[in-house]
Design an enzyme around this catalytic site. Structure first.
Site, PDB file in Angstrom:
ATOM      1  CD  GLU A   1      17.680  55.727   9.987  1.00 22.70           C
ATOM      2  OE1 GLU A   1      16.669  56.402   9.772  1.00 22.70           O
ATOM      3  OE2 GLU A   1      18.841  56.156   9.842  1.00 22.70           O
TER       4      GLU A   1
ATOM      5  CG  HIS B   1      23.433  56.262   1.227  1.00 18.61           C
ATOM      6  ND1 HIS B   1      22.887  57.229   2.042  1.00 18.61           N
ATOM      7  CD2 HIS B   1      23.184  55.078   1.861  1.00 18.61           C
ATOM      8  CE1 HIS B   1      22.342  56.663   3.105  1.00 18.61           C
ATOM      9  NE2 HIS B   1      22.512  55.353   3.023  1.00 18.61           N
TER      10      HIS B   1
ATOM     11  CG  ASP C   1      19.863  60.772   3.428  1.00 18.22           C
ATOM     12  OD1 ASP C   1      19.463  61.318   4.473  1.00 18.22           O
ATOM     13  OD2 ASP C   1      20.302  59.608   3.398  1.00 18.22           O
ATOM     14  CB  ILE C   2      15.617  63.804   5.422  1.00 12.83           C
ATOM     15  CG1 ILE C   2      14.801  65.018   5.793  1.00 12.83           C
ATOM     16  CG2 ILE C   2      15.901  62.940   6.614  1.00 12.83           C
ATOM     17  CD1 ILE C   2      14.114  65.686   4.658  1.00 12.83           C
TER      18      ILE C   2
ATOM     19  CG  HIS D   1      18.744  52.724   1.297  1.00 11.13           C
ATOM     20  ND1 HIS D   1      18.210  51.835   2.199  1.00 11.13           N
ATOM     21  CD2 HIS D   1      19.692  53.402   1.966  1.00 11.13           C
ATOM     22  CE1 HIS D   1      18.813  51.980   3.368  1.00 11.13           C
ATOM     23  NE2 HIS D   1      19.729  52.926   3.255  1.00 11.13           N
TER      24      HIS D   1
HETATM   25  P1  5GP Z   1      20.429  53.676   6.530  1.00  8.80           P
HETATM   26  O1  5GP Z   1      19.488  52.515   6.484  1.00  8.80           O
HETATM   27  O2  5GP Z   1      21.201  53.875   5.254  1.00  8.80           O
HETATM   28  O3  5GP Z   1      21.259  53.687   7.784  1.00  8.80           O
HETATM   29  O4  5GP Z   1      19.553  54.986   6.714  1.00  8.80           O
HETATM   30  C1  5GP Z   1      18.616  55.374   5.801  1.00  8.80           C
HETATM   31  C2  5GP Z   1      18.904  56.734   5.238  1.00  8.80           C
HETATM   32  O5  5GP Z   1      17.644  57.275   4.924  1.00  8.80           O
HETATM   33  C3  5GP Z   1      19.591  57.719   6.191  1.00  8.80           C
HETATM   34  O6  5GP Z   1      20.657  58.359   5.519  1.00  8.80           O
HETATM   35  C4  5GP Z   1      18.504  58.688   6.563  1.00  8.80           C
HETATM   36  O7  5GP Z   1      18.955  60.035   6.676  1.00  8.80           O
HETATM   37  C5  5GP Z   1      17.542  58.573   5.405  1.00  8.80           C
HETATM   38  N1  5GP Z   1      16.171  58.743   5.803  1.00  8.80           N
HETATM   39  C6  5GP Z   1      15.546  58.123   6.858  1.00  8.80           C
HETATM   40  N2  5GP Z   1      14.268  58.508   6.929  1.00  8.80           N
HETATM   41  C7  5GP Z   1      14.070  59.392   5.920  1.00  8.80           C
HETATM   42  C8  5GP Z   1      12.942  60.132   5.479  1.00  8.80           C
HETATM   43  O8  5GP Z   1      11.857  60.068   6.040  1.00  8.80           O
HETATM   44  N3  5GP Z   1      13.116  60.924   4.390  1.00  8.80           N
HETATM   45  C9  5GP Z   1      14.299  61.007   3.729  1.00  8.80           C
HETATM   46  N4  5GP Z   1      14.371  61.810   2.661  1.00  8.80           N
HETATM   47  N5  5GP Z   1      15.392  60.320   4.110  1.00  8.80           N
HETATM   48  C10 5GP Z   1      15.283  59.531   5.197  1.00  8.80           C
END
Ligand code: 5GP
Length: 128
Positions: A88, A95, A29-30, A93
């Site tokens: 988002e 974590h 995760d970035i 996915h």
């Molecule tokens: P969520 O949908 O779980 O709220 O967010 C998606 C997760 O993906 C977040 O923790 C965010 O930091 C990670 N994320 C979003 N865009 C990218 C990306 O381009 N690269 C990586 N490695 N992680 C990402």
């Protein structure tokens, strides 16, 4: 339009790969909560985790298990938290987050800022 995660799998967007097979992909995760915070995704593009078909869901958990074992050995944490949340990115996915206390899995906490070298080192250690 392809999700950002599908574009990562396709290699159009850089990621720090941790593991891959023909059906799943794991990458750092970035915006990590801890060193080793990894996302596990199916290559199949489905938004909601529980909309995945049973076979894909089952395989994803087994794939995540292998990655979690590596994260635990790498970080020395007590357990690896397995969290499905977030709105988002519309691509299912999991974590995987090193955890020594429940506070370690508080997504409102400030995220770590790591250098590209640090990300590369962590991903390389997890692949090894
Ligand atoms: P969520 O949908 O779980 O709220 O967010 C998606 C997760 O993906 C977040 O923790 C965010 O930091 C990670 N994320 C979003 N865009 C990218 C990306 O381009 N690269 C990586 N490695 N992680 C990402």
């Amino acid at each position: 339009m392809a999700t950002i995660f599908s574009r990562i799998v396709a290699g159009e967007i850089l990621s720090y790969k941790v593991a891959e097979n023909e059906r799943y992909y794991a990458f750092l995760d970035i915006n990590p909560l801890a060193k080793g915070h990894t996302l596990v995704i199916p290559k199949q593009e489905v938004d909601y985790f529980y909309d995945l078909d049973d076979d894909t869901l089952e395989g994803m958990i087994l794939f995540a298990k292998q990655v979690a074992q590596k994260i635990k050995a790498f970080s020395g944490c007590k357990k690896v938290a397995t969290v499905v949340l977030g709105l988002e990115v519309p691509h299912a996915h999991i974590h995987l987050i090193p955890m020594n206390s429940e506070k370690d899995v508080d997504f409102t906490r400030e995220k770590l800022v790591l250098t590209p070298e640090e990300f590369s080192e962590i991903a390389s250690a997890l692949r090894g």
